[in-house]
Each structure stands twice: as C-alpha cells, then as structure tokens.
Scaffold this active site. Structure first.
Site, PDB file in Angstrom:
ATOM      1  N   HIS A 102       2.014 -30.140  33.270  1.00  0.00           N
ATOM      2  CA  HIS A 102       1.707 -31.581  33.359  1.00  0.00           C
ATOM      3  C   HIS A 102       1.233 -32.060  31.988  1.00  0.00           C
ATOM      4  O   HIS A 102       0.555 -31.330  31.261  1.00  0.00           O
ATOM      5  CB  HIS A 102       0.629 -31.810  34.420  1.00  0.00           C
ATOM      6  CG  HIS A 102       0.422 -33.263  34.717  1.00  0.00           C
ATOM      7  ND1 HIS A 102      -0.339 -34.068  33.906  1.00  0.00           N
ATOM      8  CD2 HIS A 102       0.901 -34.050  35.697  1.00  0.00           C
ATOM      9  CE1 HIS A 102      -0.324 -35.303  34.394  1.00  0.00           C
ATOM     10  NE2 HIS A 102       0.420 -35.322  35.483  1.00  0.00           N
ATOM     11  N   GLU A 172       8.356 -37.015  33.436  1.00  0.00           N
ATOM     12  CA  GLU A 172       7.206 -37.908  33.404  1.00  0.00           C
ATOM     13  C   GLU A 172       6.973 -38.382  31.974  1.00  0.00           C
ATOM     14  O   GLU A 172       6.299 -37.688  31.186  1.00  0.00           O
ATOM     15  CB  GLU A 172       5.959 -37.176  33.899  1.00  0.00           C
ATOM     16  CG  GLU A 172       6.066 -36.663  35.317  1.00  0.00           C
ATOM     17  CD  GLU A 172       4.689 -36.579  35.968  1.00  0.00           C
ATOM     18  OE1 GLU A 172       4.499 -37.273  36.970  1.00  0.00           O
ATOM     19  OE2 GLU A 172       3.824 -35.860  35.462  1.00  0.00           O
TER      20      GLU A 172
END
Ligand code: PEP
Length: 263
Positions: A102, A172
């Site tokens: 992430h 993302e």
C-alpha cells in the site's frame, strides 16, 4: 470468470469493539433479503482491519461470504522481528487476503519493491491471496512516468511467480488516496488497460485473464459505477468510504446493481 471485489481498507481505524460491530452490521446487511447483495452473488466483499481487530472480525465473518485480510505481513514465517506479523498467523485467523505495498507503507514505512516481492511470495506460501497495490505519485504522473512506475512495481514484484499463483492488483494513484480527488474513469481505465496486457506478456495470458484489477483512490457510492464501467476494472479498494457501514454497503449495492445489469 473474474468475481469483482469490493474491499475496505480500514487503515489504523477501529479497535476490536468497533470492528466487531461493523462486521456484524455488514453481515446482517448482506443476509437481509431486502438488499441487493446476496451471499455468493456479485461482488465479493472483503475488509482489512488492523491486526488487533482481526480476531474479532474473524469471530463474526469466518465461514461467511465476507472475506477479511491483513493490511501487511512480514516475509518470514517466524523469528526475531519485533512488531511484525507472519503470513501464517493471518492464515490461522481465517484471512483470505493480505495487502502488500500500500502506498502508505511505501512512503511512510519504507516498503520497497523488493520487500513487496518477498511478502507476495511469503503470503502465497502461507495460502493467502496477496492484494498488491501499485500507483504513481502526482509528480510522477506530471512527468509522464505513470506507466514506467507501474511497470517497475509490477515487474519487480510479480515476474517469475509460479503460474498457479493467485493474486489481485489494486491500481491506486497516490494522489487520489484520501484526497477526495478520484482518478477520472478514463485515467483509471488507461492504467488498467495497460496492466492486463502487461500481465499477459510477462506472466501468461491465463494469469492476465483471471487476475482481478481493482481501482483505489477516493472511491465513493456515487463514483464507483463509472469506474466499474471501464473494461478492465474488476472492483475497488476503498479507504475512507469503507469506514461507515452505510457508505461501504452503498458502494457494494451500486456495484451489484451495475454488475447484475440493473443500472
Ligand atoms: C486506500 O487507502 O487504499 C484508499 C483507496 O483510500 P481512500 O479511498 O480513502 O482514498
């Protein structure tokens, strides 16, 4: 066939009590006959609680159609790694997934492409499905480096994985995470349309066909459908809007309506 995935990354929010209550509410909502999302129907739902909240979530969701996973893991199965969590510990709790790479872990905690690869391999060895996040920063996008960055992140982490390895990728864009600034559907779409052929060329056509590509970055109930309309978007990874049962379920409902042809 790829089962779309709507996944909520709770980040460092919700202790065990709040996480348990959320899991109970979502389970009730999924099994309520008046809602559109039914167990085993589109899309699959998953939540990513903090480590300390995982046992409470597992108590409620283990054996149900709602999956859960860890937000991170170490690559070793055990040892002197204070503060770390082994993939096997997550598997023991019934986790199906683990997030790897992430952008918050990359920028705030020194996660590198190399550690991402080790984590992906370790997660697979423990029977987990890694959900690998990739994405460019705003300066990288503005310097026309988006595809270079995505390609580097994917190549260093995924090339050479066993052909049977099952993983999910979340695109993302870092500039869209937690900012309220969503990538436009064409911006998301062009990166997804880059990733799938890349998987085909560098892993195999079968891997490209079965791997789910999620979009993440300020996904909300009112923008999820336009993002899902992009041909290679197979679901969403959601931060802020996954923290309230109402908005998480509204996103799942909108996705289901779209995927089942109702809208
Ligand atoms: C995330 O943290 O993965 C994310 C996409 O966050 P947000 O939806 O809040 O942008």
């Amino acid at each position: 066939m790829r089962i779309p995935l709507v996944a909520g990354n709770w980040k460092m929010n919700k202790g065990p009590g709040a996480a348990r209550a959320f899991a109970q509410d979502v389970l009730r909502w999924v099994t309520d006959s008046s809602t559109k999302v039914k167990a085993k129907e589109y899309p699959e739902l998953a939540v990513f609680p903090s480590f300390t909240a995982l046992p409470a979530v597992a108590d409620v969701l283990r054996g149900t159609a709602i999956a859960y996973g860890g937000q991170n893991c170490h690559w070793e199965p055990s040892g002197a790694f204070t503060g770390e969590t082994a993939p096997g510990f997550l598997a023991e709790l019934g986790c199906r997934y683990v997030l790897v790479g992430h952008s918050e872990r990359r920028t705030l905690f020194g996660e590198t492409d190399e550690t991402c690869r080790k984590k992906v391999l370790a997660a697979l060895a423990a029977g987990l499905e890694p959900l690998l996040c990739c994405g460019e920063t705003l300066p990288e996008r503005e310097s026309n480096l988006t595809f270079t960055v995505i390609e580097r992140q994917l190549r260093s982490t995924l090339v050479g994985l066993p052909s049977a390895a099952s993983f999910t990728i979340a695109y993302e864009p870092v500039w869209a995470i937690g900012t309220g600034r969503t990538a436009t559907p064409p911006q998301a779409g062009e990166v997804h349309a880059f990733i799938r052929p890349w998987l085909s060329r560098n892993l195999s056509p079968e891997v490209a066909e079965r791997t789910r590509l999620l979009y993440g970055g300020s996904v909300k109930p009112d923008n999820v459908v336009e993002l899902l309309r992009q041909p290679d978007v197979d679901g969403a990874l959601i931060g802020g809007a996954s923290l309230e049962v109402a908005s998480f379920c509204a996103i799942a409902n909108a996705a289901t309506s779209y995927l089942t042809g109702l809208i």
